[in-house]
Write a protein that holds these residues in place. Sequence first.
Motif, short mmCIF file in Angstrom:
data_model
loop_
_atom_site.label_atom_id
_atom_site.label_comp_id
_atom_site.label_asym_id
_atom_site.label_seq_id
_atom_site.Cartn_x
_atom_site.Cartn_y
_atom_site.Cartn_z
N MET A 1 -16.81 17.41 -37.02
CA MET A 1 -17.15 17.77 -35.67
C MET A 1 -16.13 17.17 -34.71
SD MET A 1 -20.05 19.46 -35.88
CE MET A 1 -20.81 19.46 -34.30
N THR A 2 -15.70 18.00 -33.80
CA THR A 2 -14.80 17.51 -32.76
C THR A 2 -15.64 16.91 -31.64
OG1 THR A 2 -14.82 19.56 -31.52
CG2 THR A 2 -13.16 19.35 -33.28
N LEU A 3 -14.99 16.19 -30.75
CA LEU A 3 -15.69 15.59 -29.62
C LEU A 3 -16.39 16.66 -28.78
CD1 LEU A 3 -16.36 13.01 -28.09
CD2 LEU A 3 -14.20 13.26 -26.86
N SER A 4 -15.73 17.78 -28.54
CA SER A 4 -16.36 18.84 -27.74
C SER A 4 -17.54 19.46 -28.48
CB SER A 4 -15.34 19.90 -27.34
OG SER A 4 -14.77 20.51 -28.47
N GLU A 5 -17.48 19.56 -29.79
CA GLU A 5 -18.61 20.08 -30.56
C GLU A 5 -19.79 19.11 -30.53
OE1 GLU A 5 -16.50 22.78 -34.00
OE2 GLU A 5 -16.46 20.60 -34.23
N ILE A 6 -19.50 17.83 -30.58
CA ILE A 6 -20.56 16.82 -30.50
C ILE A 6 -21.22 16.90 -29.13
CG2 ILE A 6 -21.11 14.36 -30.54
CD1 ILE A 6 -18.68 14.04 -32.48
N GLU A 7 -20.42 16.99 -28.07
CA GLU A 7 -20.96 17.08 -26.72
C GLU A 7 -21.83 18.33 -26.57
OE1 GLU A 7 -19.56 17.04 -22.06
OE2 GLU A 7 -18.14 16.46 -23.60
N ALA A 8 -21.39 19.44 -27.12
CA ALA A 8 -22.17 20.67 -27.07
C ALA A 8 -23.50 20.51 -27.80
CB ALA A 8 -21.37 21.84 -27.66
N THR A 9 -23.49 19.78 -28.89
CA THR A 9 -24.73 19.52 -29.63
C THR A 9 -25.69 18.68 -28.81
OG1 THR A 9 -23.52 19.66 -31.73
CG2 THR A 9 -25.67 18.58 -31.79
N VAL A 10 -25.16 17.66 -28.14
CA VAL A 10 -25.97 16.82 -27.26
C VAL A 10 -26.61 17.68 -26.17
CG1 VAL A 10 -25.93 14.94 -25.56
CG2 VAL A 10 -24.62 14.72 -27.68
N LEU A 11 -25.79 18.45 -25.48
CA LEU A 11 -26.29 19.29 -24.39
C LEU A 11 -27.34 20.28 -24.88
CD1 LEU A 11 -23.01 19.99 -22.42
CD2 LEU A 11 -25.00 18.71 -21.60
N ASP A 12 -27.08 20.91 -26.00
CA ASP A 12 -28.04 21.87 -26.55
C ASP A 12 -29.37 21.19 -26.84
OD1 ASP A 12 -28.75 24.51 -27.81
OD2 ASP A 12 -28.97 23.18 -29.54
N HIS A 13 -29.31 20.03 -27.46
CA HIS A 13 -30.55 19.31 -27.80
C HIS A 13 -31.31 18.93 -26.53
CE1 HIS A 13 -33.33 16.73 -29.92
NE2 HIS A 13 -33.03 15.77 -29.08
N TRP A 14 -30.63 18.35 -25.57
CA TRP A 14 -31.31 17.92 -24.35
C TRP A 14 -31.91 19.10 -23.58
CZ3 TRP A 14 -27.34 13.95 -21.99
CH2 TRP A 14 -27.37 12.78 -22.77
N LEU A 15 -31.14 20.17 -23.47
CA LEU A 15 -31.64 21.32 -22.71
C LEU A 15 -32.77 22.04 -23.43
CD1 LEU A 15 -28.25 22.66 -21.35
CD2 LEU A 15 -30.08 21.54 -20.04
N ARG A 16 -32.76 21.98 -24.73
CA ARG A 16 -33.81 22.64 -25.51
C ARG A 16 -35.09 21.81 -25.59
NH1 ARG A 16 -32.63 26.08 -30.68
NH2 ARG A 16 -30.76 26.25 -29.44
N TYR A 17 -34.95 20.50 -25.82
CA TYR A 17 -36.11 19.66 -26.10
C TYR A 17 -36.47 18.65 -25.00
CZ TYR A 17 -35.52 21.60 -30.73
OH TYR A 17 -35.40 22.47 -31.79
N HIS A 18 -35.58 18.46 -24.05
CA HIS A 18 -35.83 17.46 -22.99
C HIS A 18 -35.48 18.04 -21.61
CE1 HIS A 18 -36.43 14.47 -26.12
NE2 HIS A 18 -35.35 14.95 -26.70
N ARG A 19 -35.76 19.30 -21.45
CA ARG A 19 -35.39 19.99 -20.21
C ARG A 19 -36.02 19.34 -18.98
NH1 ARG A 19 -32.83 24.43 -18.77
NH2 ARG A 19 -32.60 25.21 -20.87
N SER A 20 -37.27 18.90 -19.09
CA SER A 20 -37.93 18.32 -17.91
C SER A 20 -37.21 17.06 -17.42
CB SER A 20 -39.39 18.01 -18.21
OG SER A 20 -39.51 17.04 -19.23
#
Length: 76
Positions: A1-20
């Motif tokens: 995983m590249t740094l940008s791929e890791i960041e995208a994974t973080v964002l996806d997880h937060w927006l999907r499961y911690h949107r509030s």
Amino acid sequence: MTLSEIEATVLDHWLRYHRSTVSKWSAGDLERQAAAVAQLADAELQALERIGVDRVIAWPDVRNQMVLKAPPEISS
């Protein structure tokens, strides 16, 4: 995983499961926090590589322990 791929994974997880939580943040705060988590995860992957652990093998553990977590609490 590249740094940008890791960041995208973080964002996806937060927006999907911690949107509030993250919906209260500015776009800049969201990007900065995701980048910080991604940098820490990448540093962990690099440290594991230095002791001979393949990055691809290490990624699932690093992802589960550092990336797929609730976002930090930040004050506005």
